[in-house]
Design an enzyme around this catalytic site. Structure first.
Site, PDB file in Angstrom:
ATOM      1  N   THR A 238      45.631  48.016  38.667  1.00  0.00           N
ATOM      2  CA  THR A 238      44.596  47.541  39.749  1.00  0.00           C
ATOM      3  C   THR A 238      44.763  48.125  40.702  1.00  0.00           C
ATOM      4  O   THR A 238      43.806  49.128  41.590  1.00  0.00           O
ATOM      5  CB  THR A 238      44.840  45.896  40.112  1.00  0.00           C
ATOM      6  OG1 THR A 238      44.951  45.814  40.382  1.00  0.00           O
ATOM      7  CG2 THR A 238      43.862  46.057  38.342  1.00  0.00           C
ATOM      8  N   ASN A 239      45.915  48.163  41.474  1.00  0.00           N
ATOM      9  CA  ASN A 239      45.922  48.363  42.703  1.00  0.00           C
ATOM     10  C   ASN A 239      45.497  47.730  43.657  1.00  0.00           C
ATOM     11  O   ASN A 239      44.952  47.280  44.234  1.00  0.00           O
ATOM     12  CB  ASN A 239      46.328  50.036  43.316  1.00  0.00           C
ATOM     13  CG  ASN A 239      46.810  50.246  44.915  1.00  0.00           C
ATOM     14  OD1 ASN A 239      47.717  50.108  44.941  1.00  0.00           O
ATOM     15  ND2 ASN A 239      45.966  51.458  45.255  1.00  0.00           N
TER      16      ASN A 239
END
Length: 287
Positions: A238-239
């Protein structure tokens, strides 16, 4: 609801054991002060409690906590988040070149499985440290996690291919300007994947896209091509909490659904989210 949390669930529901292979955790400045001269601020609201809400909303099971550059060599916030997540967590740390074997062994016991090299400015480790620390940490089963301008990957390809242990490249190669599939840096990335010791995170398309939401098609084309080329060498992430876009974070639910679209099938998505992550980060196979 926090701007860092999606307003709705994704249409695609990840399978049990699905891993978010790249996220960061931040904490109070009086507990986890930024490193001196860090160009990066902590992300407000990017704490472990908020991430637990996001993980449940997205239907994810496991997470790899990546040390944020803002904390330098102080891995305490990352280790705390890993402890909260328990057996479903692994970590990627930043350690100095003179880190002792005792320290590396202790970090390994806590669940650290990689060392982060952030080569785009602001990281404490640089190219001069790469081979030494890659060899030192490979003795403990760690991989090198690398973020650099992908437009230069063909220049670094031979050097990266010689590293001991495994290599994980961030964000589709992190081309700071979107490139075509015929770019020499992208060709080098595909060759690295073919060596059997390199993986790539098909994440962060929003960071460098010039077209933007909702589909980020200029960078998404790279993610789609990487999955088609070597699904066994791709990872999902996802970061979160999107430190490059703290004021306008992307919709995480939308990013999950885009990833599923790039994969073309639930089976490919599941392999990447579960099996590949388990291999790279030393998770047990889900029952």
């Amino acid at each position: 609801m926090s701007a860092l949390l999606s307003a709705q669930r994704p249409g695609f529901r990840p399978p049990p054991g699905a891993c978010d292979c790249h996220m960061h955790i931040y904490g109070p400045a009086d507990v986890y002060p930024p490193a001196p001269n860090s160009p990066f601020p902590p992300v407000a609201g990017g704490d472990i409690a908020a991430y637990l809400q996001l993980r449940e909303m997205l239907g994810l099971t496991r997470a790899v906590v990546v040390q944020p550059s803002v904390y330098g060599f102080d891995n305490r916030a990352t280790l705390h988040a890993m402890a909260v997540l328990g057996e479903d967590a692994r970590g990627v740390a930043v350690v100095p070149p003179d880190a002792s074997e005792r320290e590396l062994d202790w970090l390994t016991q806590q669940g650290v499985r990689g060392i982060r090299f952030f080569m785009i400015g602001g990281g404490l480790l640089g190219w001069d440290d790469l081979e030494t620390l890659a060899a030192k940490t490979a003795e403990f089963g760690w991989h090198v996690q690398l973020q650099m301008d992908g437009r230069l990957l063909h220049e670094a390809e031979a050097r990266l291919a010689k590293l001991p242990g495994r290599l994980v490249i961030d964000h589709n190669g992190k081309f700071l300007e979107p490139v075509g599939l015929d770019h020499p840096g992208f060709a080098a990335l595909r060759r690295l994947l073919d060596n059997g010791r390199t993986w790539v995170k098909t994440s962060g398309v929003y960071e460098t896209s010039r077209i933007g939401a909702p589909d980020y098609p200029d960078v998404a084309a790279l993610a789609r091509a990487l999955i088609a080329h070597a699904p066994e060498r791709c990872l999902f992430a996802t970061n979160w909490p999107h430190p490059s876009k703290p004021g306008q974070p992307p919709d995480d639910a939308r990013l999950v659904d885009l990833f599923r679209d790039w994969c073309g099938s639930d089976a490919v998505a599941g392999r990447i989210m579960v099996d590949n992550a388990a291999e790279v980060y030393d998770f047990p196979s889900p029952t």
